[in-house]
Structures are given as C-alpha cells and as structure tokens.
Design a protein around this motif. Sequence first.
Motif, mmCIF file in Angstrom:
data_model
loop_
_atom_site.group_PDB
_atom_site.id
_atom_site.type_symbol
_atom_site.label_atom_id
_atom_site.label_comp_id
_atom_site.label_asym_id
_atom_site.label_seq_id
_atom_site.Cartn_x
_atom_site.Cartn_y
_atom_site.Cartn_z
ATOM 1 N N ILE A 162 25.927 54.456 1.858
ATOM 2 C CA ILE A 162 25.552 55.846 1.539
ATOM 3 C C ILE A 162 24.534 55.770 0.399
ATOM 4 O O ILE A 162 24.891 55.467 -0.745
ATOM 5 N N PRO A 163 23.253 56.026 0.681
ATOM 6 C CA PRO A 163 22.236 55.901 -0.376
ATOM 7 C C PRO A 163 22.527 56.849 -1.544
ATOM 8 O O PRO A 163 23.001 57.967 -1.344
ATOM 9 N N LEU A 183 21.461 46.974 6.614
ATOM 10 C CA LEU A 183 22.699 47.150 5.839
ATOM 11 C C LEU A 183 23.268 48.560 6.070
ATOM 12 O O LEU A 183 24.469 48.728 6.306
ATOM 13 N N ILE A 184 22.381 49.555 6.058
ATOM 14 C CA ILE A 184 22.852 50.942 6.305
ATOM 15 C C ILE A 184 23.444 51.026 7.728
ATOM 16 O O ILE A 184 24.497 51.625 7.944
ATOM 17 N N LYS A 185 22.732 50.409 8.658
ATOM 18 C CA LYS A 185 23.195 50.434 10.059
ATOM 19 C C LYS A 185 24.586 49.797 10.170
ATOM 20 O O LYS A 185 25.463 50.291 10.879
ATOM 21 N N LYS A 239 21.808 56.171 13.048
ATOM 22 C CA LYS A 239 22.214 56.363 14.455
ATOM 23 C C LYS A 239 21.221 55.690 15.424
ATOM 24 O O LYS A 239 21.592 55.265 16.498
ATOM 25 N N ASN A 240 19.953 55.702 15.034
ATOM 26 C CA ASN A 240 18.905 55.209 15.937
ATOM 27 C C ASN A 240 18.628 53.725 15.700
ATOM 28 O O ASN A 240 19.031 53.173 14.679
ATOM 29 N N GLU A 277 13.029 51.577 15.258
ATOM 30 C CA GLU A 277 12.444 52.911 15.411
ATOM 31 C C GLU A 277 12.419 53.651 14.064
ATOM 32 O O GLU A 277 11.446 54.320 13.705
ATOM 33 N N VAL A 278 13.511 53.499 13.312
ATOM 34 C CA VAL A 278 13.603 54.162 12.000
ATOM 35 C C VAL A 278 12.547 53.571 11.057
ATOM 36 O O VAL A 278 11.826 54.304 10.364
ATOM 37 N N LEU A 279 12.420 52.241 11.070
ATOM 38 C CA LEU A 279 11.441 51.591 10.183
ATOM 39 C C LEU A 279 10.014 52.000 10.550
ATOM 40 O O LEU A 279 9.197 52.280 9.671
ATOM 41 N N ASP A 280 9.729 52.066 11.841
ATOM 42 C CA ASP A 280 8.375 52.432 12.274
ATOM 43 C C ASP A 280 8.015 53.842 11.764
ATOM 44 O O ASP A 280 6.922 54.061 11.243
ATOM 45 N N PHE A 281 8.967 54.759 11.883
ATOM 46 C CA PHE A 281 8.710 56.123 11.396
ATOM 47 C C PHE A 281 8.532 56.097 9.868
ATOM 48 O O PHE A 281 7.590 56.678 9.323
#
Length: 304
Positions: free
Chosen positions: A106-107, A170-172, A178-179, A183-187
């Motif tokens: 949880i950031p 780590l969050i994943k 969720k994604n 994909e999250v990093l690219d965005f």
Amino acid sequence: MNYCDIIERISYDILEKNDPGNVASYIPELAKINPDKYGVFIKPIDQEGCGVGSCHEKFSIQSISKVLLLAKSYGIHGELLWKRMGYEPSGDSFNSLVQLEYEKGIPRNPLINAGALVLCDILIDSLPKPKDDFLGFVRKLAVDDTISYNEKIAESEAKNGYTNSAIAYLIKSFGNLKNPVEEVLDFYFHVCAIEMSVETLATSFLFLANGGIVPKTKERILSLSKTKRINAIMQTCGFYDEAGEFAFKVGLPGKSGVGGGIVAVHPGIYSVAVWSPKLNKKGNSYKGMKLLEQLTSATDSSIF
Ligand code: DON
C-alpha cells in the motif's frame, strides 16, 4: 502586485549564482538536455501571466504529472482511492522500495512512484483508452491541444526502468495492481514523458489555485473539498524527503519532477512554474527551489 517585475528581478539574481546541481542521468534521454535552460512563468487567476527565459519551450514534466493522475483518479473514484494508498508523507526518496515492503504493497501516498503506479492501474480500469483519455484531460486543464507524450523519453525510461519494475512487481505481489505489470509501467512511463512549457504547466495547475475550476473555460474539474485535499497532499508529499524544506522555505503546495520542473500554487491567487534542469541531491531543481523561495519572500505570499 507586479509579478512580472518581481520574477524578472529574482531571475536576474538566480541566474548569476553558481548551480551545484546535476541533470538527471538515470533516464539517458533526459541527460541530453542543455543544463543551463531556465524558464519561469507566473499565472495569477484573474490576470494575464508573465514569464522570463525559455518560458514557451517544452520539457519533460516527469513526476509533476503524478498530481494530474491523482486529479483524474480522485475525480472518478473519490474517497475509494484511499483503500489502495495512503496520504501521509513518506520522508523517503521518490522511488524507495523499503516502506512499500513493510506496508504490504500500500503506497504511502499518490505522489511517490509506487502511488502513481497504483493510480495508473486504477485509470487503466476506468478509462476506455487510458493514454488518449488522460492526455485529453491534461489538454483540457492546460487549454492547449498541442500537449503530448515524448515517445523517445518514455522508451528511454522503459529501457532503464529497473527500479520502477521492481516497485510494480512488489505491489503486484501484494495484490494491489490488477492489470499486467508491463501495461501499468507503459502507461506510467508515458505519463511521466508528457512535455509542457512553464507557461502551459502553470496554466494546467491553475484549477488547483481556483477551487477546482479552470479559470479560462469555467469548467469544474474537482469539488472544492477534493481540490483542497490535493493541495494538502502536494504540500506534505510533493517533494519527497525534501517536503519539509519546501514548506519551510517556500510555503506553497507544489510538485517537482526530475526533468527540472517545479510547479506551485497559491490557492485563490496564482500558479507558478519554473524549469531549470540541474537537480539538487534530493532530485529537485536547485534553481527552481531558490526562485520560489525568493518569490514567496518578495511577494509575501507563503500560505503560512
Ligand atoms: O519514475 C521515475 O523515476 C521518473 N519517471 C519520474 C521521477 C521524478 O520525476 C521524481 N521527481 N522528482
């Protein structure tokens, strides 16, 4: 208040001074920038703004875009956001992994990399075309349709984004993305690679000085309460382990980026953006911090 004369006078003084900072080099494409670039633009809510130096030249806004990610996500999801991240200062560097491990993915807040990655995940789920839709949102804030992503910078960061990949995985692993990580990093890398001039940057943050309404179009982006909260988060978290220093010396809610930009708002009065690529040891623009310190002293406009 004659802001034009004031920023001209302060800039003259700042540009004379030696800058001990260094340009960010961990994203190779960012390291190519001329380290002596300098621009500042101040935009009062009810007047034309004015600028000094390269105030129309676009640069990479990097982490400054985290505030815009927050504005978009907060507008859509409201207080549900705080189930996925906190709003306390981290007192740590922007890309630290340490806290994230013992706080179980949880950031600490939305303005560190971990928080922004979760915001990207949330927007991927909420927007039909995340990259296009987010850019559309930023263009609307800035009232400028020419704002875009710099693909070369996004690619350069992706190629060297080992720490951000580690943060995302780590969050994943804690179930807070969720994604797919890629994909999250690219965005995220694209969002960081948005380019603006100090003039467009100051304009795009003016809604945060104006109770959530874009002054030029009168469009309400956020409620008064959400606007107040974003400003509070910028004040406490916008400069990572230098948030205290910025509050102490400048006294405005603000946000920095490793491209050398800093934007700050004085609620009810103005927004101001400065660009000077050499960064201090904490990753914030050396001359940008100095300019803003002198500006709030000369205009007696710290919020405190
Ligand atoms: O994730 C990174 O490392 C960069 N794209 C953004 C870092 C940044 O701007 C931190 N701000 N001061």
